[in-house]
Motif scaffolding. Structure first.
Motif: not given
Ligand code: AMP
Length: 406
Positions: A373, A376-377, A382-384, A395
């Motif tokens: 995280i 940007k996430e 969001s999360a990668t 993502t």
């Protein structure tokens, strides 16, 4: 703290199990426990220490010699658990009214024996026993055979259950009888030689060996075969073995020994049988019983050899990395959310550690997924998610993370 430097070491015959090893042991224990419980066996635990008089004299001279005995701080003579059968006998005598018969219990605890440590022989080792106490019905023996077959199968081990009937065997000294058990190991010539060393003449030795080898399966063995067939098991899972004796002289009926059908070394992976005169020892009455003991260390060894452990035994599903000091709260939040969804989640504990080092940590610990995280996430909630095995990553919105991990 003292200022003397102490050398880190363990006692001879005692072992540490680091996580990779301990996980394998847990894997086996979990499977065994599930199989035991699938047949209605219940757990029993007894103390490590017993009054010495409970254990003394129950395991022959060798047992008395190898038993760990000492005086406790109150001057009581005590001994460390040596097996799980004598404690079971004590429990049956001590709690008679609270235990309904037949009593089907399993017990998975350590025992201690002051043996000379050698390959596969330790001073502290785990025993896994199941016993059915209080019935002489052959259905109990058959049930144990089925359970044993199921258990080894679930572990991935193909086995044969050798079976014999002590009631068939000639009433000669146990010392001579026990020699027959070595037939696979030392061959006929070896057996004949050792039989003579126990006091039999050459002719008596030949007759004993010949007669025993020619013994036909007993009525009980034939009945077991029928029961197995009725219950949907192939009769070939048991193999009548007239020269199977087993080392303990307390067996009174059927005896079993499990060997790998792949690895023909003949090494026993466990054994058991019916012993109707032992459990009642503290009651002065006969309490019939039949049981089986899994050779835990041998099972682990055989599974290692045959590559039967799953590659991935890590119980942690995902590592949440920490991108920076500022974003660490976000990572902690996500890890709590995943945990509450029942996903085993570890969060990296040092925000200052570089990302590639955090990934390497997950890799070394065999954690299959990693979540990143970054700024940007965090901004777009969001999360990668990275699959450590394939290297693939994507993502996705935070609220889809737990679904993707399941
Ligand atoms: P016993 O109570 O002697 O019949 O042993 C029960 C099980 O424990 C068997 O499967 C043996 O292979 C195993 N066993 C006995 N002694 C040891 C030992 N010193 N270290 C590891 N396993 C043992």
């Amino acid at each position: 703290m003292g200022n003397m430097k102490i050398l880190p070491k363990t006692l001879k015959g005692f072992r540490d199990f680091l996580p990779a090893e301990a996980r394998k042991r847990q894997y086996v224990i979990d499977i065994l426990r599930k199989v035991f419980e699938s047949y209605g066996f219940e757990p029993l635990e007894t103390p490590a220490l017993e009054y010495e008089e409970i254990l003394a004299g129950k395991y022959g001279d060798e047992g008395d010699r190898m038993m760990y005995k000492f005086e406790d701080k109150g001057g009581r003579k005590v001994a460390l658990r040596y097996d799980q059968t004598v404690p079971l006998a004590r429990v049956v005598a001590q709690y008679g009214n609270d235990i309904s018969l037949p009593f089907k219990r399993y017990q998975i605890q350590n025992v201690w024996r002051g043996e000379n440590p050698q390959a596969g022989r330790f001073r502290e080792f785990l025993q896994c026993d199941i016993d059915t106490v209080g019935t002489s019905s052959l259905l109990a023996d058959a049930e144990i055979i089925q359970l044993v077959y199921d258990a080894y199968k679930k572990l991935g081990l193909d086995v044969v259950i050798k079976i014999n009937d002590r009631k068939l065997l000639p009433q000669i000294s146990f010392k001579s009888l026990a020699v027959l058990d070595k037939l696979n190991k030392i061959g006929e010539e070896g057996v004949l030689k050792e039989l003579q060393e126990t006091g039999l003449s050459s002719e008596e030795s030949r007759k004993l060996l010949g007669d025993t080898k020619a013994l036909k399966a007993s009525v009980d063995i034939l009945r077991i075969r029928e029961i197995l067939k009725e219950n949907g098991y192939s009769e070939s899972i048991i193999e009548p073995s007239p020269t199977l004796i087993r080392g303990l002289d307390y067996y009174t009926g059927l005896i079993f020994e499990v060997v790998s059908s792949k690895d023909k070394s003949g090494l026993s992976l466990g054994g058991g049988g019916r012993y109707d005169d032992l459990i009642g020892m503290f009651l002065n009455q006969t309490v019939p019983a039949v049981g089986f003991s899994f050779g835990f260390d041998r099972v682990i060894e055989a599974m290692e050899k045959q590559n039967l452990f799953p590659d991935e035994l890590s119980t942690t599903k995902v590592l949440i990395t920490v991108f920076s000091e500022e974003l660490s709260e976000k990572s902690i939040e996500v890890s709590s959310a995943l945990r509450s969804k029942g996903i085993n989640t570890e969060v990296y504990l040092d925000a200052k550690t570089k990302m590639d080092k955090q990934l390497k940590y997950a890799d070394q610990k065999g954690i299959p997924y990693v979540v990143i995280i970054g700024p940007k996430e965090a901004e777009e909630n969001s999360a990668t998610l990275k699959n450590m095995q394939t290297g693939e990553q994507k993502t996705l919105p935070l609220d889809q993370l737990s679904e993707s991990l399941k």
